[in-house]
Motif scaffolding. Sequence first.
Motif, PDB file in Angstrom:
ATOM      1  N   ASP A 105      30.858  28.734  40.735  1.00 39.06           N
ATOM      2  CA  ASP A 105      31.957  28.022  41.613  1.00 39.06           C
ATOM      3  C   ASP A 105      32.334  28.747  42.621  1.00 39.06           C
ATOM      4  O   ASP A 105      32.983  29.918  42.451  1.00 39.06           O
ATOM      5  N   PRO A 106      32.295  28.571  43.806  1.00 37.77           N
ATOM      6  CA  PRO A 106      32.509  29.233  45.200  1.00 37.77           C
ATOM      7  C   PRO A 106      33.958  29.373  45.219  1.00 37.77           C
ATOM      8  O   PRO A 106      34.549  28.592  45.139  1.00 37.77           O
ATOM      9  N   ALA A 142      42.880  29.278  33.467  1.00 41.17           N
ATOM     10  CA  ALA A 142      42.089  28.173  33.747  1.00 41.17           C
ATOM     11  C   ALA A 142      41.509  27.761  34.965  1.00 41.17           C
ATOM     12  O   ALA A 142      42.188  27.924  36.201  1.00 41.17           O
ATOM     13  N   GLY A 143      40.233  28.026  35.303  1.00 43.64           N
ATOM     14  CA  GLY A 143      39.650  27.806  36.261  1.00 43.64           C
ATOM     15  C   GLY A 143      39.099  29.120  36.778  1.00 43.64           C
ATOM     16  O   GLY A 143      39.289  30.102  36.271  1.00 43.64           O
ATOM     17  N   PRO A 144      38.427  28.984  38.000  1.00 42.44           N
ATOM     18  CA  PRO A 144      37.759  30.291  38.622  1.00 42.44           C
ATOM     19  C   PRO A 144      39.190  31.101  39.429  1.00 42.44           C
ATOM     20  O   PRO A 144      39.647  30.440  40.337  1.00 42.44           O
ATOM     21  N   HIS A 145      39.329  32.188  39.124  1.00 43.19           N
ATOM     22  CA  HIS A 145      40.218  33.058  39.715  1.00 43.19           C
ATOM     23  C   HIS A 145      39.319  34.528  39.888  1.00 43.19           C
ATOM     24  O   HIS A 145      38.386  34.894  39.217  1.00 43.19           O
ATOM     25  N   ALA A 146      39.915  35.327  40.781  1.00 45.19           N
ATOM     26  CA  ALA A 146      39.198  36.454  41.207  1.00 45.19           C
ATOM     27  C   ALA A 146      39.368  37.664  40.073  1.00 45.19           C
ATOM     28  O   ALA A 146      40.758  37.579  39.460  1.00 45.19           O
ATOM     29  N   PRO A 147      38.527  38.538  39.936  1.00 49.05           N
ATOM     30  CA  PRO A 147      38.910  39.280  38.603  1.00 49.05           C
ATOM     31  C   PRO A 147      40.221  40.081  38.785  1.00 49.05           C
ATOM     32  O   PRO A 147      40.724  40.539  37.732  1.00 49.05           O
ATOM     33  N   SER A 148      40.544  40.426  40.294  1.00 48.64           N
ATOM     34  CA  SER A 148      41.520  41.188  40.248  1.00 48.64           C
ATOM     35  C   SER A 148      42.904  40.535  39.854  1.00 48.64           C
ATOM     36  O   SER A 148      43.910  41.416  39.429  1.00 48.64           O
ATOM     37  N   LEU A 149      42.859  39.414  40.042  1.00 49.39           N
ATOM     38  CA  LEU A 149      44.056  38.489  39.478  1.00 49.39           C
ATOM     39  C   LEU A 149      44.259  38.618  37.994  1.00 49.39           C
ATOM     40  O   LEU A 149      45.286  38.579  37.045  1.00 49.39           O
ATOM     41  N   VAL A 150      42.829  38.243  37.320  1.00 48.44           N
ATOM     42  CA  VAL A 150      42.955  38.672  35.956  1.00 48.44           C
ATOM     43  C   VAL A 150      43.311  39.928  35.456  1.00 48.44           C
ATOM     44  O   VAL A 150      44.027  40.174  34.466  1.00 48.44           O
ATOM     45  N   ASP A 151      43.124  40.918  36.270  1.00 46.51           N
ATOM     46  CA  ASP A 151      43.515  42.372  35.835  1.00 46.51           C
ATOM     47  C   ASP A 151      44.974  42.561  35.894  1.00 46.51           C
ATOM     48  O   ASP A 151      45.642  43.261  35.012  1.00 46.51           O
ATOM     49  N   VAL A 152      45.741  41.743  36.871  1.00 45.52           N
ATOM     50  CA  VAL A 152      47.054  41.950  37.012  1.00 45.52           C
ATOM     51  C   VAL A 152      47.649  41.234  35.446  1.00 45.52           C
ATOM     52  O   VAL A 152      48.624  41.977  35.051  1.00 45.52           O
TER      53      VAL A 152
END
Length: 477
Positions: free
Chosen positions: A16-17, A45-55
């Motif tokens: 997913d771009p 849920a859904g495509p999120h940048a890895p930096s947001l997941v790290d937060v």
Amino acid sequence: MNPVRLIGGEMAGWTDPSPVSGALAGRLLDLLRPLVPEDGRVLVAGPHAPSLVDVLGSFASVTCLVRSQSDALALGGHCDTVLCGTLAKLTDTDRYDVVVALDGVDRLCSPEGPQHDWAESVRVLRRALRPGGALLLTVENELGVHRLVDRGLATSGDRSWSPLGEFGTKPGTPARLAERLTADGLTVGWLASAWPLPTAPSLAVAVEVLRDGPAGALAAAVTGAVAVAYADQPVLADPRRLAAAAVRAGLGPELAPAWLVLAVRGDRAPTALPGVLTADGPTGALPSGRLVEELLITACLGHDLPELRRVLGLWALRHPGAGFDNLVLDGDTLHLLDPARPNREPGVVLHGFARTLLTGGYAQPWPAAADVPALTAILLAVAGLGPEPPDCPEPGPAEPRPVREHEEQVRRFEHRLAEAADQLRHTEIELAKREAELRRARLQIAAFSGTVGYRLTRLGARAARQAVRAVRRSDPS
């Protein structure tokens, strides 16, 4: 241990771009910290940048749900568990304290399983919440400014199999969005408009603030966010003008590219979030008044020279290096909106405003000033800064390239070419008349020069001149 679990409906060989990213999204996720208890669980849920997941991972156990197998592998090192598959395979056995869907729900289902519409997808996410859990959701506005200026088609790309616009169940206004979530058992605590793009927001303004707050400062904030996103991008119309006009008219929430909503399952009141949130954090009180650029354009359209001299004089006296889109005028008081924005030479600022007037097709009191240097010189004189424009103005920030303004430039050039063609035809007609008169004069001269009387007259005139010269020589005085 491999954190990736295939739950069914996963899409191999697909990615997913443009996942959700940006500093604003990180700020927003960090504000969810009070909603997550110790050892709490968060579903992304859904495509999120890895930096947001790290937060989120800094204060909670994070589970990601994506449909792309390659995206799931990329997120494996950033969260505790990755569920790879379609939304329809998400079970009710796992419950979470917070569900984050900043990408919306359009890219949660895969063609390998049932195609949930917007309402069904939201219900699945709601069932994944524990009682009292919070849902942070982004809802794209199909009639937002980004759609109105986009040269592409909304049905192109990876979402072409999903219903869009009037064919789907997605709510089309903030009020309808709140009603739908309330009907599904969610209590809306914060509803904001997101600018300038749904997947990369840099400004979030609460709906009530955007509708009832200081229109000048809010229009400037929205315009600044849109200008950065669409710098040097081809668009149908200038998104800055469209967004500013929507905010001034009280339609900013309805024409925002997306809405951000924080809702709680049940009746518990959710944590209050800031009314205006940027990538740098919450903003303070916004000044009242009107944007200086709007005041100047309005004065030019009305040929109000006293108002032009007043506004430009105040600007030249107090903030001569600030851009007109960074100043709000309240009476005779100028407020600088963003002190961190670098200043420029006054001539460069006026050069950019002159280009805005001419390329935007705005009427102005000096129609003879048909090019940017001439109009810049006049504006410098009106501001009391001298008549000489800068020889080589430094380049300003990149601006959108709207088709409508380009067509207006072509129309103005066609008008000037038509005027030049009329002048050329008039000159050719006058030349033809002069040539005809000259031919008649030559014929008359040729006709008279061959007669006896003409020759005798010439001989008499010559003899008279010789006699006068002889008298002068013989006169001793």
